[in-house]
Design an enzyme around this catalytic site. Structure first.
Site, PDB file in Angstrom:
ATOM      1  CD  GLU A 261     -33.364  25.575  58.633  1.00 63.53           C
ATOM      2  OE1 GLU A 261     -33.020  26.059  59.741  1.00 63.53           O
ATOM      3  OE2 GLU A 261     -33.858  26.255  57.726  1.00 63.53           O
TER       4      GLU A 261
ATOM      5  NE  ARG B  89     -38.860  30.359  61.006  1.00 67.92           N
ATOM      6  CZ  ARG B  89     -38.061  31.385  61.280  1.00 67.92           C
ATOM      7  NH1 ARG B  89     -37.282  31.859  60.307  1.00 67.92           N
ATOM      8  NH2 ARG B  89     -38.015  31.914  62.480  1.00 67.92           N
TER       9      ARG B  89
ATOM     10  CG  HIS C 130     -31.818  29.532  59.460  1.00 64.18           C
ATOM     11  ND1 HIS C 130     -32.923  28.789  59.818  1.00 64.18           N
ATOM     12  CD2 HIS C 130     -32.223  30.838  59.557  1.00 64.18           C
ATOM     13  CE1 HIS C 130     -33.925  29.580  60.118  1.00 64.18           C
ATOM     14  NE2 HIS C 130     -33.522  30.842  59.965  1.00 64.18           N
TER      15      HIS C 130
END
Length: 324
Positions: A261, A232, A280
């Site tokens: 993000e 994360r 991601h």
């Protein structure tokens, strides 16, 4: 009468069809539409949205929530538990594909794959490259894995058996299997930072892991170290990392996650040649994302029928239900 379920992420057609055998499925897009649909929902399934207590205040009938992810930092778990809402996730099906992503970041960062691919595309390859463009070996180096859960152990397997790497790890509990099979050794975080050539972060985002890696920790690493984060984003203090990469405190970073993000187009990280940045993609393969959707749908149906016994984030809700 079938329970009503709100899906706030597109589902594969076969998964949606299977869900419709058991529930009335309502598909929505965005937080506002989800909040409105929750008023009549018994369950919800999706990913990548922050779920707030205010949204749940609008959901008096809600019994179960199934997230299509292993992480659940988008939820206030104590609040869900207080409301008696079961939260399920998909921890097993994405392990191997995410570990592949971690190792792709290790290799790409060590061998400067992205940087040199762009260099070639720009027409700069006129002769054999010199030392200024050399990378660094992976085989035989020391890898430090912060958090030896399912994904961390899968990374350790690749490192030890595939690349003959020395494996160090930190974890809340010892991992006897990894120690026996991969020669892994549990050490303190400080020792891991000081000794590792590659530091891989595999911890969930919790209050005690937010900014786990900051300026002080980066300063403890070798100047030749490469930091890999596919867990994360907020586990790393991004501003401190940018400074460390600019100043040569560490060699490079391979990042699949970021503090915010999507990553802003003007982020300083994108201007650094010693950064490999991915959007991601940890579990983003056709096969794995389909398996995650299947698992999440199965979790939800079982939760609504009172038969869910695995993949539960807050099992105390099930214990209360069984007691009553």
């Amino acid at each position: 009468m079938k329970p009503t379920v709100v899906a706030y992420k597109p589902l594969p057609e076969d998964v949606a069809a299977e869900l419709r055998r058991h529930v009335e499925l309502v598909q929505v897009d965005g937080a506002a539409a989800l909040t409105e649909a929750l008023a009549n929902a018994d369950g919800a399934i999706g990913a990548s949205l922050k779920i707030t207590p205010g949204m749940l205040d609008r959901a008096p009938r809600l019994k179960a929530w199934s997230t299509i992810s292993v992480g659940y930092d988008n939820f206030d778990v104590p609040d869900l538990t207080r409301r008696g809402i079961v939260l399920a996730h998909t921890p097993d099906v994405l392990t191997e594909s995410t570990a592949d992503t971690v190792f792709s970041l290790i290799l790409a960062s060590a061998r400067r794959v992205v940087e040199l691919a762009e260099w070639v595309k720009a027409g700069n390859w006129k002769r054999s490259i010199g030392p200024e463009l050399y990378g660094t070996d992976v085989r035989g180096k020391t890898i430090g894995i912060v958090g030896l859960g399912r994904i961390g152990a899968a990374v350790a397997r690749r490192a030890a058996l595939g690349f003959r790497m020395r494996v160090l790890y930190t974890n809340r509990h010892p991992h006897p299997e990894a120690e026996a099979q991969y020669g892994a050794r549990q050490v303190t975080l400080d020792a891991l930072l000081a000794e590792s050539d590659f530091i891989c972060l595999q911890v969930p985002l919790m209050p005690d892991t937010r900014h786990l890696i900051g300026a002080a920790e980066l300063a403890k690493m070798k100047r030749s170290a490469i930091l890999i984060n596919a867990s994360r984003g907020p586990v790393v203090d991004e501003a401190a990392l940018i400074d460390a990469l600019r100043d040569g405190t560490i060699r490079a970073a391979g990042l699949d996650v970021f503090e915010h993000e999507p990553l802003a187009a003007d982020s300083p990280l994108l201007g650094l040649k010693n950064v490999v940045a991915l959007p991601h993609i940890g579990s983003a393969t056709h096969e794995t994302r389909h398996a995650m959707a299947c698992c999440a749908a199965d979790n939800l149906v079982k939760a609504l029928t009172g038969t869910l016994r695995e993949n539960v984030v807050n099992p105390e809700v099930l214990e209360v239900a069984r007691a009553t």
